[in-house]
Write a protein that holds these residues in place. Structure first.
Motif, mmCIF file in Angstrom:
data_model
loop_
_atom_site.group_PDB
_atom_site.id
_atom_site.type_symbol
_atom_site.label_atom_id
_atom_site.label_comp_id
_atom_site.label_asym_id
_atom_site.label_seq_id
_atom_site.Cartn_x
_atom_site.Cartn_y
_atom_site.Cartn_z
ATOM 1 N N PRO A 179 0.812 -1.225 0.000
ATOM 2 C CA PRO A 179 0.000 0.000 0.000
ATOM 3 C C PRO A 179 0.845 1.275 0.000
ATOM 4 C CG PRO A 179 -0.932 -1.589 1.522
ATOM 5 C CD PRO A 179 0.368 -2.179 1.048
ATOM 6 N N PHE A 238 0.215 4.139 7.556
ATOM 7 C CA PHE A 238 -0.626 3.029 7.088
ATOM 8 C C PHE A 238 -0.788 1.981 8.184
ATOM 9 C CE2 PHE A 238 0.300 -1.347 5.554
ATOM 10 C CZ PHE A 238 -0.995 -1.711 5.228
ATOM 11 N N ALA A 290 -2.945 3.109 11.010
ATOM 12 C CA ALA A 290 -4.372 3.098 10.658
ATOM 13 C C ALA A 290 -4.949 1.697 10.850
ATOM 14 C CB ALA A 290 -4.571 3.558 9.211
ATOM 15 N N ILE A 291 -4.164 0.684 10.474
ATOM 16 C CA ILE A 291 -4.643 -0.698 10.569
ATOM 17 C C ILE A 291 -4.900 -1.089 12.027
ATOM 18 C CG2 ILE A 291 -3.909 -3.107 10.256
ATOM 19 C CD1 ILE A 291 -4.766 -1.840 7.632
ATOM 20 N N TYR A 319 3.008 15.689 -1.465
ATOM 21 C CA TYR A 319 2.229 14.483 -1.756
ATOM 22 C C TYR A 319 2.387 13.399 -0.702
ATOM 23 C CZ TYR A 319 0.052 15.549 -6.237
ATOM 24 O OH TYR A 319 -0.761 16.042 -7.225
ATOM 25 N N ARG A 337 3.127 13.872 2.391
ATOM 26 C CA ARG A 337 2.418 14.352 3.580
ATOM 27 C C ARG A 337 0.927 14.033 3.443
ATOM 28 N NH1 ARG A 337 -0.800 18.426 3.898
ATOM 29 N NH2 ARG A 337 0.002 19.630 2.126
ATOM 30 N N VAL A 338 0.356 14.297 2.272
ATOM 31 C CA VAL A 338 -1.068 14.014 2.057
ATOM 32 C C VAL A 338 -1.332 12.512 2.209
ATOM 33 C CG1 VAL A 338 -2.995 14.162 0.444
ATOM 34 C CG2 VAL A 338 -1.281 15.990 0.505
ATOM 35 N N LEU A 339 -0.406 11.704 1.713
ATOM 36 C CA LEU A 339 -0.562 10.252 1.839
ATOM 37 C C LEU A 339 -0.647 9.866 3.322
ATOM 38 C CD1 LEU A 339 -0.721 7.671 0.188
ATOM 39 C CD2 LEU A 339 1.779 7.589 0.160
ATOM 40 N N GLU A 387 -1.628 11.733 5.779
ATOM 41 C CA GLU A 387 -2.891 12.236 6.322
ATOM 42 C C GLU A 387 -4.074 11.408 5.839
ATOM 43 O OE1 GLU A 387 -1.339 16.884 6.773
ATOM 44 O OE2 GLU A 387 -2.699 16.332 5.139
ATOM 45 N N THR A 388 -3.987 10.898 4.620
ATOM 46 C CA THR A 388 -5.056 10.042 4.101
ATOM 47 C C THR A 388 -5.237 8.821 4.997
ATOM 48 O OG1 THR A 388 -4.649 10.805 1.843
ATOM 49 C CG2 THR A 388 -5.806 8.703 2.081
ATOM 50 N N TRP A 389 -4.138 8.321 5.546
ATOM 51 C CA TRP A 389 -4.220 7.184 6.466
ATOM 52 C C TRP A 389 -4.472 7.625 7.915
ATOM 53 C CZ3 TRP A 389 0.242 5.337 3.087
ATOM 54 C CH2 TRP A 389 -0.222 4.418 2.136
ATOM 55 N N GLY A 390 -4.669 8.915 8.125
ATOM 56 C CA GLY A 390 -4.968 9.387 9.470
ATOM 57 C C GLY A 390 -3.745 9.773 10.275
ATOM 58 N N LEU A 403 6.467 6.701 -8.302
ATOM 59 C CA LEU A 403 5.341 7.547 -8.717
ATOM 60 C C LEU A 403 5.232 8.831 -7.906
ATOM 61 C CD1 LEU A 403 2.706 4.767 -9.417
ATOM 62 C CD2 LEU A 403 3.979 6.140 -11.077
ATOM 63 N N LEU A 404 5.830 8.845 -6.720
ATOM 64 C CA LEU A 404 5.842 10.090 -5.947
ATOM 65 C C LEU A 404 7.197 10.780 -6.065
ATOM 66 C CD1 LEU A 404 3.706 9.059 -2.832
ATOM 67 C CD2 LEU A 404 3.002 10.204 -4.925
#
Lengths: 415, 415
Positions: B104, B143, B146-147, B166, B168-170, B172-175, B399-400
């Motif tokens: 992930p 990640f 979050a699990i 980007y 950093r956003v990743l 935050e996306t996982w909390g 990709l990042l």
């Protein structure tokens, strides 16, 4: 839980849904004469092999060995059961997905980019042109062109070209060239319509060049059926007889068609298209002949459309911003074989975040639309206290869309 | 060609290399007293389970079932033969890679983030802190947090925080929460040293909080050995007796250790570390006790080091910018069991581009270092006209990191 299909069991033919449609498809019309198109009208833009696939009524089409060799770089893709999402929802539903995000370009798009590049190369074409919005399709075609040694020229909507440099870099990494469209007006923000015009004009003006399209057309959906065929073999390995419902997001219809068309003959399987409320083609459009592009250069197709001059709001799911829909998808919806539902984008990001925090991966905003419908189907099963087998297409990852997640997390996203 | 290991054959134990080292490991020393550290020195920062794994001499360590459940979200990872790269090089070598980019977070890092989060959760910890440079490790720990429902606080080098939103956003996306470091000086660009200091200080000051490290330590490399163990099982399925050489890029040493340590007992297998010429720890550093961090708060480790005050140039392979190396990797190099080579970054991007245009995927700049060495080994085999089996770790996708590719393609990259 994952079911990997052995490479040796990858499908060797594409599935053609045309013989299974309850109502025949209507032909595309010439944009000038409004008469049915013949192969000679298309040959300046497409290789004969693809023109043949566009109109074939054979039940299957053989996948060339050279194409299979390349698809095997990432196929068969895994079928995965989303156990952690099921637990998070407390649903009795069993949720399966095909993970198309594992391709080099990060989406299902290379499934058709590879055969399109192959057939063009085989017929002596040296160069391909195409249009791209946010860049998913342009990067897939750049990848496929690199594999077959073709030049690739991508006309990219200028606003995206300037605001989303990463997908441009991805195209260039594969040796593709991206230029902002419209090419003749640097002050114009561009649209898919201008980009199609630029790409078609370029291809029509050079004998060594063809044009390539990433969705909508019959041959594109045909190439994507490898997804649904693999899913059928993998569901059998998982011990499932059939899915109760198959779900995909729908812009032009290629990922949705890819996973759902092989299930069309089985009337016990519901098929569900998910679209953005801001571009509600299937749920609020009219079924009529309309141009494929904004400028009216492209053929007229019988499809659900919001009008070729409809300009969808700039939602983050750029891949779903198309005024029309694939004629095959339109046919299935109009005959009642397929259902459609529309969601506003904040609800889809909410679903995408639930996914990221349970399953761990970050879906593309387009894929978030499918996940929204999956969650609602799973919650309905919970409400009803009934088992249900849900299959959906995880059409792409969101790693190049993190600015959209940032907007959502900051509370800046509007519907 | 890919070899997928069935989920049922995923390793259930980690491989401990310590009993196989020809020279024993020296203990870490307390940064204040310079005396060997005891468990009580580490317990404010780490759970006892991990402290035990740090010093164990047992040949294997059992992977908890709850950890296996989560690793199965993406493991076993595929073993792939890079046939198209082989053809592009015209080499008789057979090149295999473990694809760790499918996790992930897009790299091998979750292999240790997941057990670290699990053991902390199991011992009642509610919150983890860590440092991150470009963000790979911080996103992996977000990640994993979050699990398991843990809070995750990431101190991110301020320059990266501002330039690379980007990742950093990743997080935050996982909390997860990311803050720029140093926290007390907004004008300071930060470094891994300041970020470690912030993270350790935070963890030491709160009873509900522990600290987590993504490389260097014995237990981190232990968790990564699942990579090499899977590779052994998959190579056997591919009909190979053994690789002639195993290659990995090396920053702190976790992905290199992960793929190579299970091969240490087989003296017929060469092991090769690849590092950046601008941070040449193994090839130009000294083997001595040095601090793990820039500020001298962390324990002293016996390792190859460029000095804890060495500031590596800001190359794009952020994951390889560390002044030291894992004590286990240092041990193997010092005894001659492992070789090391250093490359300037333009040569590694050149290799990464060759990869992208033949194999189709875009590697992380760190992974590009391994690919550079793989290509050189394959070309040497071609020169010698000899077969050779090469195994390497495809540690992550790029990709990042597309802005780095952009610099390279524009000719702006310096060595």
């Amino acid at each position: 839980m994952r079911w990997n299909l052995p490479v040796s069991e990858m499908p060797t033919t594409w599935f053609n849904v045309v013989p299974h449609l309850s109502k025949p498809l209507e032909p595309p019309l010439h944009p000038g004469t409004r008469q049915p198109l013949g192969p000679e009208d298309l040959s300046p833009l497409f290789p004969m092999a693809l023109i043949g696939q566009e109109v074939t009524t054979e039940p299957t089409v053989e996948i060339p060995g050279e194409v299979i060799d390349v698809l095997r770089l990432w196929r068969p893709t895994p079928l995965v059961r989303a156990v952690r999402l099921e637990k998070a929802l407390g649903t009795p539903a069993r949720i399966y997905f095909k993970d198309e995000s594992v391709s080099p370009a990060g989406s299902h798009k290379p499934n058709t980019a590879v055969p399109q590049a192959f057939y063009n190369k085989a017929e002596g074409v040296a160069r391909l042109t195409t249009e791209t919005g946010a860049g998913q399709w342009g990067s897939a075609l750049s990848f496929a062109s690199a594999i077959y040694g073709l030049e690739c020229m991508v006309y990219m909507v200028r606003a995206s070209y300037e605001q989303k440099p990463y997908r441009r870099v991805l195209m260039e990494t594969w040796g593709g060239r991206a230029v902002p469209s419209p090419v003749d007006d640097p002050s114009h923000p561009g649209s898919l319509g201008t980009a199609i015009s630029d790409a078609v004009k370029d291809a029509a003006s050079r004998a060594d060049t063809h044009y390539s399209l990433g969705s909508v057309l019959n041959h594109v959906l045909l190439h994507q059926t490898i997804i649904g065929q693999e899913a059928q073999a993998q569901l059998a390995r998982a011990g499932e007889t059939r899915p109760d419902v198959v779900i995909g997001c729908c812009g032009g219809g290629s990922n949705l068609g890819g996973i759902s068309l092989p299930f069309v003959p089985d009337g016990d399987v519901r098929l569900l298209a998910v679209e953005p409320a801001s571009c509600p083609t299937l749920t609020a459009g009219k079924l009529e002949y309309d141009y494929g592009d904004a400028a009216g250069y492209a053929p007229l197709l019988l499809m659900y459309t919001l009008g070729h001059d409809f300009i969808p709001p700039s939602i983050h799911a750029g891949g779903l911003r198309y005024h029309g829909d694939a004629p095959i998808i339109s046919n299935l919806v109009s005959t009642g074989r397929m259902e459609a539902v529309a969601y506003p984008q904040t609800k889809t990001f909410d679903a995408a975040l639930t996914w990221a925090r349970s399953q761990g991966t970050v879906p593309a905003p387009e894929t978030g639309h499918a996940i929204r419908a999956v969650i609602d189907e799973a919650l309905a099963a919970k409400e009803a206290g009934k088992e249900k087998v849900i299959l959906f297409n995880y059409s792409g990852h969101g790693l190049l869309d993190l600015s959209a997640y940032d907007s959502y997390l900051q509370g800046e996203l509007k519907d």
